[in-house]
Design a protein around this motif. Structure first.
Motif, PDB file in Angstrom:
ATOM      1  N   TYR A 101      40.943  19.946  28.346  1.00 55.00           N
ATOM      2  CA  TYR A 101      41.356  18.670  27.740  1.00 55.00           C
ATOM      3  C   TYR A 101      39.918  18.100  26.992  1.00 55.00           C
ATOM      4  O   TYR A 101      38.812  18.598  27.274  1.00 55.00           O
ATOM      5  N   GLY A 102      40.236  17.729  25.985  1.00 50.00           N
ATOM      6  CA  GLY A 102      39.426  17.328  24.868  1.00 50.00           C
ATOM      7  C   GLY A 102      39.557  16.091  24.024  1.00 50.00           C
ATOM      8  O   GLY A 102      40.723  16.030  23.613  1.00 50.00           O
ATOM      9  N   LEU A 103      38.863  15.129  23.761  1.00 46.10           N
ATOM     10  CA  LEU A 103      39.028  14.214  22.748  1.00 46.10           C
ATOM     11  C   LEU A 103      38.452  14.699  21.536  1.00 46.10           C
ATOM     12  O   LEU A 103      37.143  15.012  21.457  1.00 46.10           O
ATOM     13  N   HIS A 104      39.129  14.758  20.256  1.00 42.25           N
ATOM     14  CA  HIS A 104      38.656  15.220  19.205  1.00 42.25           C
ATOM     15  C   HIS A 104      39.156  14.215  17.937  1.00 42.25           C
ATOM     16  O   HIS A 104      39.957  13.547  17.953  1.00 42.25           O
ATOM     17  N   SER A 105      38.089  14.197  17.108  1.00 42.07           N
ATOM     18  CA  SER A 105      38.039  13.299  15.949  1.00 42.07           C
ATOM     19  C   SER A 105      37.967  13.998  14.611  1.00 42.07           C
ATOM     20  O   SER A 105      37.438  15.060  14.479  1.00 42.07           O
ATOM     21  N   ARG A 106      38.477  13.291  13.648  1.00 43.24           N
ATOM     22  CA  ARG A 106      38.498  14.100  12.311  1.00 43.24           C
ATOM     23  C   ARG A 106      38.197  12.759  11.185  1.00 43.24           C
ATOM     24  O   ARG A 106      38.522  11.801  11.166  1.00 43.24           O
ATOM     25  N   LEU A 107      37.086  13.157  10.435  1.00 45.94           N
ATOM     26  CA  LEU A 107      36.578  12.129   9.326  1.00 45.94           C
ATOM     27  C   LEU A 107      37.594  12.572   8.097  1.00 45.94           C
ATOM     28  O   LEU A 107      37.787  13.871   7.537  1.00 45.94           O
ATOM     29  N   GLU A 108      37.959  11.499   7.358  1.00 38.67           N
ATOM     30  CA  GLU A 108      38.887  11.928   6.494  1.00 38.67           C
ATOM     31  C   GLU A 108      38.255  12.068   5.137  1.00 38.67           C
ATOM     32  O   GLU A 108      37.070  11.830   4.960  1.00 38.67           O
ATOM     33  N   LYS A 109      38.724  12.312   3.893  1.00 36.16           N
ATOM     34  CA  LYS A 109      38.105  12.736   2.576  1.00 36.16           C
ATOM     35  C   LYS A 109      37.407  11.411   2.232  1.00 36.16           C
ATOM     36  O   LYS A 109      37.909  10.547   2.431  1.00 36.16           O
ATOM     37  N   LEU A 110      35.989  12.180   1.494  1.00 33.89           N
ATOM     38  CA  LEU A 110      35.299  10.698   1.314  1.00 33.89           C
ATOM     39  C   LEU A 110      35.906  10.012  -0.062  1.00 33.89           C
ATOM     40  O   LEU A 110      35.536   8.540   0.047  1.00 33.89           O
ATOM     41  N   ASN A 111      36.715  10.294  -0.771  1.00 38.68           N
ATOM     42  CA  ASN A 111      37.217   9.560  -1.885  1.00 38.68           C
ATOM     43  C   ASN A 111      37.866   8.249  -1.280  1.00 38.68           C
ATOM     44  O   ASN A 111      37.921   7.364  -1.851  1.00 38.68           O
ATOM     45  N   TYR A 112      38.587   8.208  -0.083  1.00 41.63           N
ATOM     46  CA  TYR A 112      39.374   7.353   0.638  1.00 41.63           C
ATOM     47  C   TYR A 112      38.506   6.113   0.905  1.00 41.63           C
ATOM     48  O   TYR A 112      39.172   4.973   0.775  1.00 41.63           O
ATOM     49  N   PHE A 113      37.196   6.230   1.034  1.00 37.48           N
ATOM     50  CA  PHE A 113      36.277   5.288   1.453  1.00 37.48           C
ATOM     51  C   PHE A 113      35.883   4.485   0.491  1.00 37.48           C
ATOM     52  O   PHE A 113      35.447   3.244   0.444  1.00 37.48           O
ATOM     53  N   PHE A 114      36.189   4.836  -0.813  1.00 36.94           N
ATOM     54  CA  PHE A 114      35.813   4.189  -2.087  1.00 36.94           C
ATOM     55  C   PHE A 114      36.796   3.620  -2.922  1.00 36.94           C
ATOM     56  O   PHE A 114      36.536   3.140  -3.984  1.00 36.94           O
ATOM     57  N   ILE A 115      37.971   3.544  -2.468  1.00 36.94           N
ATOM     58  CA  ILE A 115      39.009   2.749  -3.215  1.00 36.94           C
ATOM     59  C   ILE A 115      38.695   1.372  -3.171  1.00 36.94           C
ATOM     60  O   ILE A 115      38.330   0.691  -2.077  1.00 36.94           O
ATOM     61  N   LYS A 116      39.169   0.676  -4.268  1.00 33.33           N
ATOM     62  CA  LYS A 116      38.551  -0.693  -4.462  1.00 33.33           C
ATOM     63  C   LYS A 116      39.882  -1.550  -4.648  1.00 33.33           C
ATOM     64  O   LYS A 116      40.761  -1.159  -5.276  1.00 33.33           O
ATOM     65  N   GLU A 117      39.940  -2.751  -4.202  1.00 36.31           N
ATOM     66  CA  GLU A 117      40.771  -3.765  -4.655  1.00 36.31           C
ATOM     67  C   GLU A 117      40.771  -3.994  -6.119  1.00 36.31           C
ATOM     68  O   GLU A 117      39.730  -4.328  -6.675  1.00 36.31           O
ATOM     69  N   ASN A 118      42.169  -4.067  -6.748  1.00 38.54           N
ATOM     70  CA  ASN A 118      42.020  -4.205  -8.169  1.00 38.54           C
ATOM     71  C   ASN A 118      41.607  -5.555  -8.454  1.00 38.54           C
ATOM     72  O   ASN A 118      40.842  -5.772  -9.712  1.00 38.54           O
ATOM     73  N   LEU A 119      41.697  -6.662  -7.720  1.00 38.10           N
ATOM     74  CA  LEU A 119      41.621  -7.972  -8.208  1.00 38.10           C
ATOM     75  C   LEU A 119      40.263  -8.202  -8.011  1.00 38.10           C
ATOM     76  O   LEU A 119      39.406  -8.944  -8.679  1.00 38.10           O
ATOM     77  N   THR A 120      39.676  -8.120  -6.853  1.00 37.63           N
ATOM     78  CA  THR A 120      38.319  -8.453  -6.278  1.00 37.63           C
ATOM     79  C   THR A 120      37.429  -7.641  -6.467  1.00 37.63           C
ATOM     80  O   THR A 120      35.986  -7.962  -6.400  1.00 37.63           O
ATOM     81  N   GLY A 121      37.745  -6.121  -6.519  1.00 37.00           N
ATOM     82  CA  GLY A 121      36.601  -5.119  -6.841  1.00 37.00           C
ATOM     83  C   GLY A 121      35.954  -4.799  -5.561  1.00 37.00           C
ATOM     84  O   GLY A 121      34.953  -3.872  -5.392  1.00 37.00           O
ATOM     85  N   GLU A 122      36.471  -5.394  -4.320  1.00 39.50           N
ATOM     86  CA  GLU A 122      36.020  -5.023  -2.709  1.00 39.50           C
ATOM     87  C   GLU A 122      36.417  -3.564  -2.311  1.00 39.50           C
ATOM     88  O   GLU A 122      37.462  -3.353  -2.501  1.00 39.50           O
ATOM     89  N   TYR A 123      35.475  -3.069  -1.664  1.00 40.52           N
ATOM     90  CA  TYR A 123      36.088  -1.675  -0.935  1.00 40.52           C
ATOM     91  C   TYR A 123      37.235  -1.916   0.016  1.00 40.52           C
ATOM     92  O   TYR A 123      37.093  -2.693   0.751  1.00 40.52           O
ATOM     93  N   ASN A 124      38.438  -1.351  -0.182  1.00 40.26           N
ATOM     94  CA  ASN A 124      39.545  -1.492   0.791  1.00 40.26           C
ATOM     95  C   ASN A 124      39.252  -0.729   2.091  1.00 40.26           C
ATOM     96  O   ASN A 124      39.830  -1.025   2.954  1.00 40.26           O
ATOM     97  N   ASN A 125      38.622   0.488   2.178  1.00 35.79           N
ATOM     98  CA  ASN A 125      38.544   1.277   3.161  1.00 35.79           C
ATOM     99  C   ASN A 125      37.218   1.995   3.700  1.00 35.79           C
ATOM    100  O   ASN A 125      37.006   2.637   4.363  1.00 35.79           O
ATOM    101  N   GLN A 126      36.056   0.827   3.360  1.00 38.43           N
ATOM    102  CA  GLN A 126      34.750   1.378   3.758  1.00 38.43           C
ATOM    103  C   GLN A 126      34.655   1.383   5.056  1.00 38.43           C
ATOM    104  O   GLN A 126      33.732   1.971   5.607  1.00 38.43           O
ATOM    105  N   ASP A 127      35.387   0.645   5.879  1.00 35.23           N
ATOM    106  CA  ASP A 127      35.357   0.528   7.119  1.00 35.23           C
ATOM    107  C   ASP A 127      36.133   1.545   8.040  1.00 35.23           C
ATOM    108  O   ASP A 127      36.512   1.350   9.343  1.00 35.23           O
ATOM    109  N   MET A 128      36.978   2.500   7.533  1.00 34.74           N
ATOM    110  CA  MET A 128      38.049   3.314   8.089  1.00 34.74           C
ATOM    111  C   MET A 128      37.481   3.996   9.122  1.00 34.74           C
ATOM    112  O   MET A 128      36.355   4.943   8.736  1.00 34.74           O
TER     113      MET A 128
END
Length: 219
Positions: A101-128
């Motif tokens: 048995y093991g608990l395993h985790s995966r880090l997603e692609k870096l580009n998803y962390f830098f997607i911004k909200e079009n109206l506010t310019g804030e990062y959408n997924n920085q805390d993913m």
């Protein structure tokens, strides 16, 4: 690496992966309009992995493997603590069974962390957070002869904390490679899933200049 006794050995360490990025992703679904920028970032981050793993042999037949793996993503300070355990039992000179048995985790692609909200310019997924899964594996090994080994491993995985778009079918476990780069929505770690299958391996040890490894997976 430390050998505490003839029965107990341990391997402990740290692995650091430096993540340098310079990413520009633009799309245009309307040929009459200018390119829209989804991601435009450059900088540095790191993925730090610390681990400890022990092997304890109770007898010539029974062996226990256990340990802990910890990952830390410095970009948003998210981390995971992943226990691991495995048991092996030798039935006779040719056969062996096991469970892990093991608990395993995966880090997603870096580009998803830098997607911004079009109206506010804030990062959408920085805390993913990491995608995670509980892995359960059974194993059976049969030494067919002195030079041929058969391994059969059924497994079951319980996936959770999968990034998904709320109210949408889109998930990181069903995305297609063609559209993977051009998604600029907010992802939430609310998804779940399962995966189960069977791995079969036939291995011939080196003899008279020949060895081979044949494997098949059904999932």
């Amino acid at each position: 690496n430390t050998k505490f006794s003839n029965r107990h050995s341990n391997r402990t360490g740290v692995q650091a992966t430096h993540l340098a990025y310079n990413t520009l992703i633009q799309n245009n679904f309307n040929p009459n309009k200018e390119l829209m920028t989804d991601v435009n970032e450059n900088g540095n981050s790191a993925l730090i992995n610390t681990f400890t793993s022990s092997n304890y042999r109770f007898s010539d037949r029974f062996t226990l493997n256990y340990g802990l793996n910890v990952q830390w993503f410095t970009l948003n300070d998210n981390y995971t603590i992943e226990p691991r355990i495995g048991l092996q039992y030798v039935l006779d000179e040719k056969q062996e069974i096991g469970f892990a048995y093991g608990l395993h985790s995966r880090l997603e692609k870096l580009n998803y962390f830098f997607i911004k909200e079009n109206l506010t310019g804030e990062y959408n997924n920085q805390d993913m957070d990491f995608s995670k899964a509980h892995h359960f594996v059974l194993s059976y090994a049969n030494k067919l002869n002195d030079k041929l080994l058969l391994k059969v491993e059924p497994y079951y995985q319980i996936l959770y904390d999968i990034p998904v778009i709320e109210g949408n079918y889109y998930s990181f476990i069903n995305q297609q490679s063609r559209d993977a780069w051009f998604v600029n929505d907010r992802f939430l770690n609310l998804g779940a899933g399962r995966n189960y299958g069977l791995d079969i391996t036939l291995e011939k040890y080196f003899d008279r200049g020949l060895y081979f490894l044949l494997s098949m997976s059904i999932f």
